[in-house]
Design an enzyme around this catalytic site. Structure first.
Site, PDB file in Angstrom:
ATOM      1  N   HIS A 257       0.508  -1.034  -0.247  1.00 40.39           N
ATOM      2  CA  HIS A 257      -0.482   0.280  -0.218  1.00 40.39           C
ATOM      3  C   HIS A 257       0.958   0.976   0.262  1.00 40.39           C
ATOM      4  O   HIS A 257       2.171   0.856   0.780  1.00 40.39           O
ATOM      5  CB  HIS A 257      -0.992   0.248   0.931  1.00 40.39           C
ATOM      6  CG  HIS A 257      -2.284   0.839   0.908  1.00 40.39           C
ATOM      7  ND1 HIS A 257      -2.115   2.548   0.687  1.00 40.39           N
ATOM      8  CD2 HIS A 257      -3.804   0.566   0.400  1.00 40.39           C
ATOM      9  CE1 HIS A 257      -3.423   3.014   0.327  1.00 40.39           C
ATOM     10  NE2 HIS A 257      -4.116   1.783   0.162  1.00 40.39           N
ATOM     11  N   ASP A 308      -8.046  -6.064  -0.749  1.00 34.96           N
ATOM     12  CA  ASP A 308      -8.523  -6.276  -1.895  1.00 34.96           C
ATOM     13  C   ASP A 308      -7.767  -7.563  -1.904  1.00 34.96           C
ATOM     14  O   ASP A 308      -8.162  -8.664  -1.674  1.00 34.96           O
ATOM     15  CB  ASP A 308      -7.800  -5.792  -2.743  1.00 34.96           C
ATOM     16  CG  ASP A 308      -7.776  -4.906  -3.281  1.00 34.96           C
ATOM     17  OD1 ASP A 308      -9.629  -4.897  -4.029  1.00 34.96           O
ATOM     18  OD2 ASP A 308      -7.662  -3.487  -4.484  1.00 34.96           O
TER      19      ASP A 308
HETATM   20  N1  ACO Z   1       4.276  -7.611  -4.487  1.00 37.30           N
HETATM   21  C1  ACO Z   1       5.841  -7.683  -4.920  1.00 37.30           C
HETATM   22  N2  ACO Z   1       6.108  -6.646  -4.873  1.00 37.30           N
HETATM   23  C2  ACO Z   1       5.404  -5.149  -4.470  1.00 37.30           C
HETATM   24  C3  ACO Z   1       3.951  -5.262  -4.268  1.00 37.30           C
HETATM   25  C4  ACO Z   1       3.815  -6.056  -4.088  1.00 37.30           C
HETATM   26  N3  ACO Z   1       1.819  -6.337  -4.214  1.00 37.30           N
HETATM   27  N4  ACO Z   1       4.174  -4.181  -3.667  1.00 37.30           N
HETATM   28  C5  ACO Z   1       5.218  -3.739  -3.783  1.00 37.30           C
HETATM   29  N5  ACO Z   1       6.028  -4.744  -4.210  1.00 37.30           N
HETATM   30  C6  ACO Z   1       7.515  -3.955  -4.311  1.00 37.30           C
HETATM   31  C7  ACO Z   1       7.559  -3.261  -5.485  1.00 37.30           C
HETATM   32  O1  ACO Z   1       7.873  -4.208  -6.702  1.00 37.30           O
HETATM   33  C8  ACO Z   1       9.120  -2.373  -5.305  1.00 37.30           C
HETATM   34  O2  ACO Z   1       9.779  -3.072  -5.373  1.00 37.30           O
HETATM   35  P1  ACO Z   1      11.422  -1.979  -5.477  1.00 37.30           P
HETATM   36  O3  ACO Z   1      11.857  -1.116  -4.751  1.00 37.30           O
HETATM   37  O4  ACO Z   1      12.594  -3.577  -5.124  1.00 37.30           O
HETATM   38  O5  ACO Z   1      11.126  -1.983  -7.310  1.00 37.30           O
HETATM   39  C9  ACO Z   1       8.600  -1.343  -3.631  1.00 37.30           C
HETATM   40  O6  ACO Z   1       7.578  -2.762  -3.237  1.00 37.30           O
HETATM   41  C10 ACO Z   1       7.361  -0.793  -3.967  1.00 37.30           C
HETATM   42  O7  ACO Z   1       6.610  -0.897  -4.572  1.00 37.30           O
HETATM   43  P2  ACO Z   1       5.719   0.079  -5.938  1.00 37.30           P
HETATM   44  O8  ACO Z   1       4.910   0.006  -6.412  1.00 37.30           O
HETATM   45  O9  ACO Z   1       6.697   1.074  -6.080  1.00 37.30           O
HETATM   46  O10 ACO Z   1       4.462   0.830  -4.489  1.00 37.30           O
HETATM   47  P3  ACO Z   1       3.309   2.288  -4.582  1.00 37.30           P
HETATM   48  O11 ACO Z   1       3.232   3.010  -3.493  1.00 37.30           O
HETATM   49  O12 ACO Z   1       3.740   2.977  -5.803  1.00 37.30           O
HETATM   50  O13 ACO Z   1       2.678   0.978  -4.780  1.00 37.30           O
HETATM   51  C11 ACO Z   1       0.118  -0.666  -4.745  1.00 37.30           C
HETATM   52  C12 ACO Z   1       1.255   0.867  -4.260  1.00 37.30           C
HETATM   53  C13 ACO Z   1       0.530  -0.013  -5.907  1.00 37.30           C
HETATM   54  C14 ACO Z   1      -0.556  -1.068  -3.870  1.00 37.30           C
HETATM   55  C15 ACO Z   1       1.264  -1.506  -5.079  1.00 37.30           C
HETATM   56  O14 ACO Z   1       2.193  -1.880  -3.661  1.00 37.30           O
HETATM   57  C16 ACO Z   1       1.125  -2.268  -5.483  1.00 37.30           C
HETATM   58  O15 ACO Z   1       0.894  -2.739  -7.086  1.00 37.30           O
HETATM   59  N6  ACO Z   1       0.260  -3.768  -4.844  1.00 37.30           N
HETATM   60  C17 ACO Z   1      -0.301  -4.462  -5.214  1.00 37.30           C
HETATM   61  C18 ACO Z   1      -1.567  -3.969  -6.345  1.00 37.30           C
HETATM   62  C19 ACO Z   1      -2.824  -4.222  -5.499  1.00 37.30           C
HETATM   63  O16 ACO Z   1      -3.141  -4.844  -4.628  1.00 37.30           O
HETATM   64  N7  ACO Z   1      -3.250  -2.650  -5.625  1.00 37.30           N
HETATM   65  C20 ACO Z   1      -4.543  -2.743  -4.297  1.00 37.30           C
HETATM   66  C21 ACO Z   1      -4.268  -1.977  -3.263  1.00 37.30           C
HETATM   67  S1  ACO Z   1      -5.249  -1.731  -2.049  1.00 37.30           S
HETATM   68  C22 ACO Z   1      -6.527   0.028  -3.261  1.00 37.30           C
HETATM   69  O17 ACO Z   1      -6.398   0.080  -4.196  1.00 37.30           O
HETATM   70  C23 ACO Z   1      -7.816  -0.384  -2.921  1.00 37.30           C
END
Ligand code: ACO
Length: 371
Positions: A257, A308
């Site tokens: 998140h 989710d």
């Molecule tokens: N699985 C694996 N790695 C992850 C995940 C995940 N679910 N979420 C974040 N990471 C990692 C990224 O790969 C990144 O790693 P790196 O720095 O080595 O490249 C690091 O954690 C930061 O991730 P970002 O995507 O830059 O974080 P951001 O704050 O932009 O994104 C998000 C948040 C979109 C929720 C992200 O955690 C994600 O994509 N999760 C999966 C999708 C999801 O569940 N979305 C629902 C969110 S809740 C909602 O909107 C209702």
């Protein structure tokens, strides 16, 4: 000028609707844990729109207004029948139908407070009917008319299946709606505010928000979680599946998140609901598999489950088609979008940030035959 990728940490507006402070989520100052245990979805809708809990007569009036406005214009039902039904994702159908709804509301362009409140009721009431009617029409079934004696959550489940839902189903679904209703300046809410800050109408704001919610990084994640659980298939495959995905640098949906660090406070409620409902259905494997996925994932990445992750097995246990999970998120979140739209109108200024230009320097136009 420097930019912040994804606007992380940027405070874009003041709001008195919901807050996330130290991993605690509140709606108008009420802890989500308190609301999840005690409030009905309609009470939460009232709270978000009026910034206070309703008295008995006020709640009764809201319930009446919602049930009076649930029936859809025939034009929208006819429109569903023209969609390439086997190809259309229900979120796309919902986005289109909400836009269309604006065409059949005489108050669409009326920006008075009274008209905006009426539009709020219309949208909140009809979004449940759009999702359920579309789900039936695509299966060749007739839509089911809403029942005046049922509350919002019960009506949704009734219009979806045509059968009166059990109390435990209504209770679980109502709680899921409460948990999804608002979430500060998430991507879809921000989209709604940007849209209406141009003084565009409420139908445009909600249509734009549905488009933003649809993506798998936002509301679309719940459907993807169920897809993942189905692919894993059985509990003992969970660890190997997660290991392989992470080795391939793939994201695991339902984890992580932008704002929460210790954990999403909504997830524990959905985890418990998943435990109870899967047990009731004799389908504990979905809960057990989810628990093992969580353990396997968090052992490698310190990213707790978000709203989710467990909502997927909750909705599955309620017998809901997997591609309706995200539309259901919208059915709840529209209450928050509307609250933010009304707040934006009340103290509006155009939202127009800048971009840090990183393209080529000044160039001279070259005629096409000389390029
Ligand atoms: N699985 C694996 N790695 C992850 C995940 C995940 N679910 N979420 C974040 N990471 C990692 C990224 O790969 C990144 O790693 P790196 O720095 O080595 O490249 C690091 O954690 C930061 O991730 P970002 O995507 O830059 O974080 P951001 O704050 O932009 O994104 C998000 C948040 C979109 C929720 C992200 O955690 C994600 O994509 N999760 C999966 C999708 C999801 O569940 N979305 C629902 C969110 S809740 C909602 O909107 C209702």
């Amino acid at each position: 000028m420097t930019s912040t990728r994804g606007l992380e940490g940027v405070v874009a507006t003041e709001s008195s609707i919901s807050s996330i402070i130290d991993d605690t989520l509140t709606y108008v100052g009420y802890d989500i844990d308190d609301l999840a245990e005690n409030a009905s979805f309609e009470e939460v809708v009232y709270l978000l729109w009026h910034k206070r809990l309703p008295k008995e007569d006020e709640l009764a009036e809201l319930k009446q207004q919602l049930s009076d406005n649930m029936a859809l214009p025939q034009e929208i039902l006819n429109h569903f029948k023209t969609y390439p039904i086997d190809k259309v994702h229900p979120m796309s159908a919902l986005r289109s139908a909400v836009s269309l709804l604006g065409l059949y509301d005489d108050l669409s362009e009326d920006m008075s407070d009274e008209a905006n409140y009426q539009k709020a009721i219309n949208l909140q009431a009809k979004i449940a009917t759009i999702v359920t009617a579309f789900s039936r029409v695509r299966k060749g079934l007739e839509p089911v008319e809403p029942r005046a004696d049922l509350g919002y959550a019960a009506n949704f489940l009734y219009m979806l299946s045509g059968k009166e839902p059990e109390d435990i189903e209504v209770e679980a679904f109502d709680k899921a709606l409460v948990l999804h209703a608002d979430h500060e300046l998430n991507a879809s809410t921000f989209t709604a505010r940007v849209c209406v800050a141009t003084l565009s109408d409420m139908y445009s704001g909600v249509t734009a928000a549905i488009g933003a919610l649809k993506g798998p990084l936002h509301g679309g994640a719940n459907e993807q979680v169920m897809k993942m659980l189905s692919e894993i298939g059985s509990e003992e495959n969970a660890e190997a599946y997660i290991e392989e995905k992470l080795a391939n640098k793939e994201k695991i949906m339902g984890f992580g998140h932008r704002v929460y660090r210790k954990g999403d406070p909504r997830a524990k409620h959905l985890r418990e609901m998943s435990r109870q409902l899967t047990k009731l259905r004799g389908e504990e494997k979905w809960y057990n598999m989810s628990i093992r996925v969580e353990a396997a994932f968090t052992a490698q990445k310190p990213l707790p489950p978000n709203v989710d992750f467990y909502s997927a097995s909750v909705y599955h246990s309620l017998g809901i088609d997997h591609d309706l999970f995200t539309p259901i998120f919208a059915v709840s979140r529209v209450s928050g979008w509307i609250a933010h739209i009304l707040e934006q109108y009340a103290n509006n200024r155009l939202i127009r940030p800048r971009a840090d230009y990183v393209g080529p320097g000044m160039q001279k136009y070259v005629p096409i035959n000389e390029r």
